[in-house]
Scaffold this motif. Structure first.
Motif, mmCIF file in Angstrom:
data_model
loop_
_atom_site.group_PDB
_atom_site.id
_atom_site.type_symbol
_atom_site.label_atom_id
_atom_site.label_comp_id
_atom_site.label_asym_id
_atom_site.label_seq_id
_atom_site.Cartn_x
_atom_site.Cartn_y
_atom_site.Cartn_z
ATOM 1 N N VAL A 82 0.842 -1.200 0.000
ATOM 2 C CA VAL A 82 0.000 0.000 0.000
ATOM 3 C C VAL A 82 0.877 1.249 0.000
ATOM 4 O O VAL A 82 0.652 2.190 -0.774
ATOM 5 C CB VAL A 82 -0.944 -0.004 1.213
ATOM 6 C CG1 VAL A 82 -1.672 1.317 1.322
ATOM 7 C CG2 VAL A 82 -1.954 -1.129 1.083
ATOM 8 N N GLN A 83 1.875 1.232 0.859
ATOM 9 C CA GLN A 83 2.771 2.388 0.955
ATOM 10 C C GLN A 83 3.451 2.660 -0.388
ATOM 11 O O GLN A 83 3.495 3.787 -0.870
ATOM 12 C CB GLN A 83 3.846 2.125 2.010
ATOM 13 C CG GLN A 83 3.334 1.903 3.401
ATOM 14 C CD GLN A 83 3.416 3.159 4.263
ATOM 15 O OE1 GLN A 83 3.666 4.243 3.760
ATOM 16 N NE2 GLN A 83 3.196 3.025 5.545
ATOM 17 N N GLN A 85 2.708 1.533 -3.394
ATOM 18 C CA GLN A 85 1.809 1.844 -4.503
ATOM 19 C C GLN A 85 1.435 3.317 -4.456
ATOM 20 O O GLN A 85 1.334 3.981 -5.475
ATOM 21 C CB GLN A 85 0.566 0.957 -4.441
ATOM 22 C CG GLN A 85 -0.078 0.678 -5.804
ATOM 23 C CD GLN A 85 -0.946 1.842 -6.275
ATOM 24 O OE1 GLN A 85 -1.363 2.676 -5.498
ATOM 25 N NE2 GLN A 85 -1.205 1.885 -7.582
ATOM 26 N N GLN A 86 1.228 3.804 -3.255
ATOM 27 C CA GLN A 86 0.958 5.231 -3.082
ATOM 28 C C GLN A 86 2.129 6.058 -3.613
ATOM 29 O O GLN A 86 1.943 7.088 -4.232
ATOM 30 C CB GLN A 86 0.763 5.548 -1.599
ATOM 31 C CG GLN A 86 -0.582 5.104 -1.053
ATOM 32 C CD GLN A 86 -1.677 6.098 -1.399
ATOM 33 O OE1 GLN A 86 -1.455 7.301 -1.318
ATOM 34 N NE2 GLN A 86 -2.837 5.618 -1.788
ATOM 35 N N GLN A 87 3.318 5.555 -3.331
ATOM 36 C CA GLN A 87 4.525 6.310 -3.650
ATOM 37 C C GLN A 87 4.881 6.226 -5.135
ATOM 38 O O GLN A 87 5.257 7.211 -5.754
ATOM 39 C CB GLN A 87 5.680 5.766 -2.812
ATOM 40 C CG GLN A 87 6.948 6.608 -2.871
ATOM 41 C CD GLN A 87 8.000 6.086 -1.902
ATOM 42 O OE1 GLN A 87 7.691 5.358 -0.956
ATOM 43 N NE2 GLN A 87 9.242 6.445 -2.129
ATOM 44 N N TRP A 111 -3.067 -6.578 -5.564
ATOM 45 C CA TRP A 111 -3.579 -5.206 -5.568
ATOM 46 C C TRP A 111 -4.946 -5.140 -6.243
ATOM 47 O O TRP A 111 -5.887 -4.524 -5.751
ATOM 48 C CB TRP A 111 -2.592 -4.286 -6.283
ATOM 49 C CG TRP A 111 -3.083 -2.874 -6.357
ATOM 50 C CD1 TRP A 111 -3.721 -2.278 -7.397
ATOM 51 C CD2 TRP A 111 -2.992 -1.879 -5.326
ATOM 52 N NE1 TRP A 111 -4.025 -0.979 -7.095
ATOM 53 C CE2 TRP A 111 -3.592 -0.711 -5.829
ATOM 54 C CE3 TRP A 111 -2.454 -1.871 -4.037
ATOM 55 C CZ2 TRP A 111 -3.672 0.461 -5.088
ATOM 56 C CZ3 TRP A 111 -2.546 -0.696 -3.293
ATOM 57 C CH2 TRP A 111 -3.143 0.447 -3.818
ATOM 58 N N ASN A 172 -10.271 13.601 1.383
ATOM 59 C CA ASN A 172 -9.192 14.057 2.258
ATOM 60 C C ASN A 172 -9.736 14.572 3.569
ATOM 61 O O ASN A 172 -9.098 14.501 4.596
ATOM 62 C CB ASN A 172 -8.386 15.164 1.562
ATOM 63 C CG ASN A 172 -7.598 14.600 0.418
ATOM 64 O OD1 ASN A 172 -7.326 13.396 0.388
ATOM 65 N ND2 ASN A 172 -7.254 15.432 -0.531
ATOM 66 N N VAL A 194 -4.694 3.676 3.544
ATOM 67 C CA VAL A 194 -4.790 4.556 2.381
ATOM 68 C C VAL A 194 -5.185 5.953 2.809
ATOM 69 O O VAL A 194 -4.597 6.942 2.387
ATOM 70 C CB VAL A 194 -5.804 3.994 1.362
ATOM 71 C CG1 VAL A 194 -6.081 5.002 0.270
ATOM 72 C CG2 VAL A 194 -5.269 2.697 0.764
ATOM 73 N N LEU A 197 -2.385 7.726 4.489
ATOM 74 C CA LEU A 197 -1.372 8.137 3.527
ATOM 75 C C LEU A 197 -1.823 9.361 2.764
ATOM 76 O O LEU A 197 -1.045 10.262 2.466
ATOM 77 C CB LEU A 197 -1.090 6.993 2.553
ATOM 78 C CG LEU A 197 -0.233 5.895 3.151
ATOM 79 C CD1 LEU A 197 -0.329 4.644 2.293
ATOM 80 C CD2 LEU A 197 1.194 6.344 3.299
ATOM 81 N N GLN A 198 -3.133 9.375 2.419
ATOM 82 C CA GLN A 198 -3.652 10.526 1.691
ATOM 83 C C GLN A 198 -3.570 11.778 2.530
ATOM 84 O O GLN A 198 -3.281 12.851 2.032
ATOM 85 C CB GLN A 198 -5.098 10.268 1.263
ATOM 86 C CG GLN A 198 -5.164 9.327 0.070
ATOM 87 C CD GLN A 198 -6.601 9.035 -0.315
ATOM 88 O OE1 GLN A 198 -7.492 9.199 0.513
ATOM 89 N NE2 GLN A 198 -6.817 8.582 -1.518
#
Length: 242
Positions: A82-83, A85-87, A111, A172, A194, A197-198
């Motif tokens: 997850v981390q 993929q966000q990055q 995923w 957000n 998620v 992270l957002q």
DNA sequence: AAATCGGTCAACCGCGACTTT
DNA sequence: GAAAGTCGCGGTTGACCGATT
């Protein structure tokens, strides 16, 4: 769908497709040990496999290669995916290099099967949030008719310190506790990650740290994931067959 | 018991990048 | 430098299997 090997061998020069047979796996494995994992087209011919070089390479990389993990992803692995993929987005091969024993294909499938749902839930969540705002607005107007003192922003968009929050209606600023669409604890955990992270705030980092402490085995340091500092290299001992 | 549905994952495809000749 | 061969990546497909109707 599954051909018998002998039948396959009688099919002339036609390249086989579909599920690999045990005989083919054994043959491929022994020839990779003999010739090394390169020149896949030549290897396929020399090995007498009625497979394309591409197919042989894929089978080796995704299934037969030593040190591959087969089985469910650990919490740490899920979190890391997850981390990353966000990055990095859908850079599966890049992400796979951070997960020893996992293949890009495996991660990609994971995923898609587990987190696509999350994205959908997130969209539905936005829809629900809009409905909620509309409902709130309606109720608020009713109150206004009585109080004549309506100020939506002041009512719903200030935090306890009085600072105005992001007010664009996006996820957000949407409180996760209001999500009611999570279908499982597993998905809700991913959703939490998620969302954190957002937000990109220290809370997420703290949460990660807490999770790490609780498991005692995982520690995410963004610096470790900078370009060009792989912690795991395919090309080393992995290729040692002994 | 049979049919249908949805999730999972191995394997294929197309394409661009890289290497070799 | 050009052409051919090879590799690697990301997206997609389809078979399989368990759950549900």
């Amino acid at each position: 769908m599954v051909y018998r090997f002998q039948e396959a061998m009688q099919q002339g020069e036609h390249l086989r497709k579909g599920t690999w047979l045990q005989e083919e796996d054994e043959q491929l494995t022994s020839f990779v040990a003999l010739l090394g994992g390169r020149r896949w087209d030549s290897l396929a011919k020399v090995a007498g496999l009625r497979r394309s070089g591409k197919s042989c390479r894929l089978r080796w990389m995704n299934y037969l290669r030593p040190n591959l993990k087969h089985g469910p992803f650990s919490d740490e692995e899920e979190h890391l995916i997850v981390q990353l993929q966000q990055q990095w987005g859908n850079k599966w091969s890049k992400i796979a290099r951070r997960l020893p024993g996992r293949t890009d294909n495996e991660i990609k499938n994971y995923w898609r099967t587990h987190l696509r749902k999350t994205a959908q839930a997130q969209q539905e969540g936005e829809y629900k949030y809009e409905l909620k705002i509309a409902t709130h607005d309606f109720n608020q107007k009713s109150i206004d008719m009585v109080s004549k003192n309506y100020n939506y922003e002041n009512v719903c968009c200030q935090d306890s310190e009085g600072e105005t929050n992001d007010n664009d209606g996006s996820m957000n600023s949407f409180p996760l506790s209001d999500w009611e669409l999570r279908s499982s604890p597993y998905e809700s955990r991913i959703l939490d990650w998620v969302a954190e992270l957002q937000n990109g705030n220290g809370i997420a980092e703290k949460k990660v740290e807490q999770d790490c402490n609780s498991t005692g085995s995982f520690n995410y340091n963004p610096q470790e994931f900078e370009e060009g500092c792989d912690t795991w290299d395919y090309s080393g001992s992995l290729w040692d067959m002994n």
